[in-house]
Design a protein around this motif. Structure first.
Motif, PDB file in Angstrom:
ATOM      1  N   LEU A   1     -12.141  -1.737   6.933  1.00  0.00           N
ATOM      2  CA  LEU A   1     -11.566  -0.596   6.221  1.00  0.00           C
ATOM      3  C   LEU A   1     -10.691  -1.089   5.066  1.00  0.00           C
ATOM      4  N   TYR A   2      -9.939  -2.146   5.308  1.00  0.00           N
ATOM      5  CA  TYR A   2      -9.100  -2.737   4.273  1.00  0.00           C
ATOM      6  C   TYR A   2      -9.959  -3.208   3.093  1.00  0.00           C
TER       7      TYR A   2
ATOM      8  N   ILE B   1      -6.383   3.980   2.267  1.00  0.00           N
ATOM      9  CA  ILE B   1      -7.395   3.317   3.092  1.00  0.00           C
ATOM     10  C   ILE B   1      -6.914   1.918   3.501  1.00  0.00           C
ATOM     11  N   CYS B   2      -6.308   1.186   2.568  1.00  0.00           N
ATOM     12  CA  CYS B   2      -5.747  -0.138   2.904  1.00  0.00           C
ATOM     13  C   CYS B   2      -4.635   0.003   3.940  1.00  0.00           C
TER      14      CYS B   2
ATOM     15  N   SER C   1       0.830  -1.205   0.000  1.00  0.00           N
ATOM     16  CA  SER C   1       0.000   0.000   0.000  1.00  0.00           C
ATOM     17  C   SER C   1       0.865   1.256   0.000  1.00  0.00           C
TER      18      SER C   1
ATOM     19  N   ALA D   1      -4.337   2.408   6.195  1.00  0.00           N
ATOM     20  CA  ALA D   1      -4.973   2.717   7.481  1.00  0.00           C
ATOM     21  C   ALA D   1      -5.579   1.451   8.094  1.00  0.00           C
ATOM     22  N   GLY D   2      -6.213   0.639   7.271  1.00  0.00           N
ATOM     23  CA  GLY D   2      -6.776  -0.618   7.758  1.00  0.00           C
ATOM     24  C   GLY D   2      -5.705  -1.548   8.293  1.00  0.00           C
TER      25      GLY D   2
ATOM     26  N   GLY E   1     -10.893  -0.307   0.939  1.00  0.00           N
ATOM     27  CA  GLY E   1      -9.767   0.109   0.098  1.00  0.00           C
ATOM     28  C   GLY E   1      -9.593  -0.789  -1.113  1.00  0.00           C
TER      29      GLY E   1
ATOM     30  N   LEU F   1      -6.079   7.025  -2.912  1.00  0.00           N
ATOM     31  CA  LEU F   1      -7.155   6.884  -1.926  1.00  0.00           C
ATOM     32  C   LEU F   1      -7.300   5.426  -1.483  1.00  0.00           C
TER      33      LEU F   1
END
Length: 170
Positions: free
Chosen positions: A121-122, A103-104, A30, A106-107, A125, A99
């Motif tokens: 969340l993953y 998001i991935c 990511s 953050a997950g 993403g 984006l």
């Protein structure tokens, strides 16, 4: 002094090694997705121009070959599908790639801290990575199909592997 556990004692619950490895792989992948998206956005105009030049040369080579078989027609369709991509399309794709990768990422950080919300969340993403090429390039575009297939395959494998570890998250 090192602590020695007896047979009846248990090690404190922590992050499983497999989850740690998955998270590290996601941090790398990511992180690379974010960096790649920034580079694509910054070089979109140059890339669009290069693709246009490559299209002209490929079409010229196809016409010079004089063949009209199925392979030549397929190659022509491929060249036209790739060459219809504009600098604006590349920039939109880069932003959506950033984006989805962010998001991935953050997950993965949340799953690193054993938070179950990171798993969901993953998935969001990954879905952005799968759907966005179709939104930008169209459902019948070869580039959209191939990039979605690659992201989808790798993403689904990781979703399954993370899913095995959800039981360790809270």
């Amino acid at each position: 002094m090192a602590e020695i556990l007896q047979d009846y004692e248990q090690r404190p619950a922590g992050r499983p090694t497999f989850l740690t490895i998955l998270c590290i792989l996601t941090f790398i992948g990511s992180g690379w997705g974010v960096i790649s998206g920034v580079i694509q956005y910054a070089t979109a105009d140059t890339r669009a121009h290069e693709m246009s030049m490559a299209k002209d040369k490929a079409n010229s080579d196809l016409q010079k070959s004089g063949k009209d078989d199925a392979g030549t027609r397929f190659a022509g369709k491929m060249v036209n599908a790739i060459s219809n991509i504009t600098a604006d399309d590349i920039k939109k794709g880069a932003l959506l790639e950033i984006l989805g990768a962010a998001i991935c990422l953050a997950g993965a950080f949340m799953m690193w801290n054993l938070k179950k919300t990171g798993y969901y969340l993953y998935i969001v993403g990954i879905l952005i990575g799968i759907i966005s090429p179709f939104i930008i390039f169209g459902a019948s575009n070869f580039v959209a199909i191939m990039s979605s297939a690659v992201v989808g395959f790798i993403g689904i494998v990781f979703i399954i592997l993370y899913g095995v570890n959800v039981k360790h998250m809270r």
